[in-house]
Design an enzyme around this catalytic site. Structure first.
Site, PDB file in Angstrom:
ATOM      1  N   SER A   9      29.556  36.977  36.299  1.00  0.00           N
ATOM      2  CA  SER A   9      30.218  37.014  37.601  1.00  0.00           C
ATOM      3  C   SER A   9      29.201  37.006  38.737  1.00  0.00           C
ATOM      4  O   SER A   9      28.114  37.582  38.624  1.00  0.00           O
ATOM      5  CB  SER A   9      31.075  38.279  37.702  1.00  0.00           C
ATOM      6  OG  SER A   9      31.556  38.470  39.020  1.00  0.00           O
ATOM      7  N   HIS A  50      43.856  36.082  38.161  1.00  0.00           N
ATOM      8  CA  HIS A  50      42.825  37.085  38.445  1.00  0.00           C
ATOM      9  C   HIS A  50      43.201  38.448  37.851  1.00  0.00           C
ATOM     10  O   HIS A  50      42.924  39.500  38.431  1.00  0.00           O
ATOM     11  CB  HIS A  50      42.592  37.203  39.955  1.00  0.00           C
ATOM     12  CG  HIS A  50      41.150  37.401  40.321  1.00  0.00           C
ATOM     13  ND1 HIS A  50      40.335  36.348  40.664  1.00  0.00           N
ATOM     14  CD2 HIS A  50      40.367  38.506  40.391  1.00  0.00           C
ATOM     15  CE1 HIS A  50      39.125  36.801  40.955  1.00  0.00           C
ATOM     16  NE2 HIS A  50      39.119  38.114  40.776  1.00  0.00           N
ATOM     17  N   SER A  59      44.868  31.297  35.373  1.00  0.00           N
ATOM     18  CA  SER A  59      44.505  32.683  35.668  1.00  0.00           C
ATOM     19  C   SER A  59      45.117  33.121  36.979  1.00  0.00           C
ATOM     20  O   SER A  59      45.169  32.348  37.946  1.00  0.00           O
ATOM     21  CB  SER A  59      42.974  32.819  35.750  1.00  0.00           C
ATOM     22  OG  SER A  59      42.601  34.120  36.151  1.00  0.00           O
ATOM     23  N   TYR A 106      31.860  32.695  43.062  1.00  0.00           N
ATOM     24  CA  TYR A 106      32.813  32.896  44.143  1.00  0.00           C
ATOM     25  C   TYR A 106      32.359  32.055  45.328  1.00  0.00           C
ATOM     26  O   TYR A 106      31.161  31.861  45.550  1.00  0.00           O
ATOM     27  CB  TYR A 106      32.858  34.370  44.551  1.00  0.00           C
ATOM     28  CG  TYR A 106      33.631  35.262  43.610  1.00  0.00           C
ATOM     29  CD1 TYR A 106      34.917  34.931  43.198  1.00  0.00           C
ATOM     30  CD2 TYR A 106      33.076  36.454  43.140  1.00  0.00           C
ATOM     31  CE1 TYR A 106      35.633  35.754  42.348  1.00  0.00           C
ATOM     32  CE2 TYR A 106      33.785  37.286  42.286  1.00  0.00           C
ATOM     33  CZ  TYR A 106      35.060  36.927  41.895  1.00  0.00           C
ATOM     34  OH  TYR A 106      35.767  37.748  41.048  1.00  0.00           O
ATOM     35  N   ARG A 127      44.850  41.563  24.755  1.00  0.00           N
ATOM     36  CA  ARG A 127      44.408  42.865  24.250  1.00  0.00           C
ATOM     37  C   ARG A 127      44.382  42.922  22.729  1.00  0.00           C
ATOM     38  O   ARG A 127      43.906  43.900  22.157  1.00  0.00           O
ATOM     39  CB  ARG A 127      45.332  43.979  24.757  1.00  0.00           C
ATOM     40  CG  ARG A 127      45.387  44.129  26.257  1.00  0.00           C
ATOM     41  CD  ARG A 127      44.074  44.619  26.841  1.00  0.00           C
ATOM     42  NE  ARG A 127      44.211  44.831  28.280  1.00  0.00           N
ATOM     43  CZ  ARG A 127      44.005  43.885  29.193  1.00  0.00           C
ATOM     44  NH1 ARG A 127      43.634  42.663  28.811  1.00  0.00           N
ATOM     45  NH2 ARG A 127      44.155  44.147  30.483  1.00  0.00           N
TER      46      ARG A 127
END
Length: 392
Positions: A110, A279, A277, A133, A314
């Protein structure tokens, strides 16, 4: 057996991480925007998918590997970009990257990580993608992309769902901001976790290493709360994305896609893959769950480029469900984050091992001997469709 080996699910790792962290830090990682309806919807969408397993298949050996963006991967899985991991456990970004490299899984760094582009490349040799970003500081953005190229990152991932930061109300209530600012409320919270607090006292606050130039003091605590997104550029558009495509000669991935028409346009623009996505429910509350958005996007893309999905993964069976619905694979963020926060590199490795074992077991129980045999027909259809197929 080590302590981490006694943890048998991603939720076990999450609970251990929660016990380690001050509430503000845990909520930052765990929470979503506003009422968190999209955060919950992502998980619920996976739960609604029911499977129709094949029987009498020889599943004594199962192959979970596949070709993923030109390189063989042991799992249909990529580690998603997760910011500020070091605030949960110092060195957490490197721990996750090393765990991914050990398994041969692609790791996405990231922009807001607490490890730099170069630190990850040196500490965890493996498949690296860099998530950018779109910063208002274009010179810094260009520099970060150039550094990723020089460090041999194989793909650039552009996140397009963050023109402004989501309203993450847990952060407001907990007086949490980046850069950190101390208040009486959060100091009491931090003191409630002495081991975590002692690390901060001894070593200082972690830094978002790729964004140190943006960390400028603000006079207003209110402005700092839930501050993610303050430095991002809401004017970024298709023209500028095309310019990035033209200048980046390696794989270009666009993350944050939720519409079929946008997906079709991204294919025509020349992107190499997209990630469905929202987010992780941390931006627009009320957005559709990613697994619900996936079918229309897959129809629009029509196999021209790979389509990944994230949000709410998960369990290993979630990976199987995503593949059965047509996704190339999944991106996981919180799963490995909880592992690293709970127990460092062994915790991150445990998270990946849990998912890999669950995927293999789910494939065996569904009668799928390899990734290619995971198809739509493993999903239980509506009653009407089921009866129609049976009659045929």
């Amino acid at each position: 057996m080590s302590k981490v080996d006694k943890l048998h699910s991603i939720e076990d790792l999450r609970k251990l991480a929660k016990r380690r962290l001050p509430r503000a830090i845990f909520d930052f990682f765990d929470g979503g925007a506003e009422d968190e309806t999209t955060l919950v919807a992502n998980r619920e969408a996976f739960k609604r998918i029911r499977l129709a397993p094949r029987c009498l298949m020889d599943v004594s050996k199962v192959d979970t590997s596949l070709e993923l963006l030109g390189t063989r991967s042991p799992l249909p899985l990529v580690v998603a970009p997760t910011g500020a991991v070091g605030f949960g456990r110092r060195g957490g970004d490197i721990a996750i990257a090393q765990a991914a490299a050990e398994m041969g899984i692609a790791y996405t760094l990231s922009t807001s990580a607490t490890a730099s582009i170069e630190q990850i490349a040196e500490a965890a040799p493996g498949r690296h993608w860099f998530q950018a970003y779109i910063l208002q500081n274009r010179q810094l953005l260009d520099s970060l992309i150039a550094r990723a190229y020089a460090a041999d990152y194989e793909a650039l991932m552009i996140t397009v769902d963050l023109p402004v930061g989501g309203k993450r109300e847990r952060d407001y209530r907990n007086h949490l901001s980046f850069p950190f600012r101390y208040t009486a409320k959060n100091l009491l919270d931090f003191a409630s976790r002495p081991a975590w607090a002692l690390d901060i006292v001894r070593h200082g606050l972690p830094k978002m290493e790729n964004l140190v130039e943006l960390e400028k003091p603000s006079a207003s605590t209110a402005k700092l709360a839930s501050s993610v997104g303050r430095s991002y550029d809401p004017s970024f558009d298709w023209t500028r994305l095309q310019a990035l495509r033209d200048s980046w000669s390696r794989k270009l991935i666009v993350k944050g896609v939720m519409r079929a028409d946008d997906a079709d346009r991204l294919v025509r623009l020349g992107c190499d893959a997209i990630v469905v996505s929202n987010h992780g429910g941390r931006q627009l509350d009320g957005a559709v769950a990613t697994m619900e958005a996936l079918p229309a996007i897959l129809h629009a893309v029509a196999g021209r480029i790979p389509v990944f999905v994230d949000g709410g993964v998960r369990r290993g069976v979630d990976i199987l469900k995503a593949r059965a619905r047509g996704a190339e694979g999944v991106l996981i963020g919180r799963a490995t984050l909880w592992g690293a926060v709970a127990a460092g590199r062994p915790g991150a490795e445990r998270a990946l091992t849990i998912l890999a074992d669950e995927l293999q077991r789910s494939m065996q129980l569904c009668g799928a001997r390899n990734i290619e045999e995971i198809a739509e027909n493993l999903c239980f259809p509506s009653l009407e469709k089921h009866i129609s197929e049976y009659k045929q």
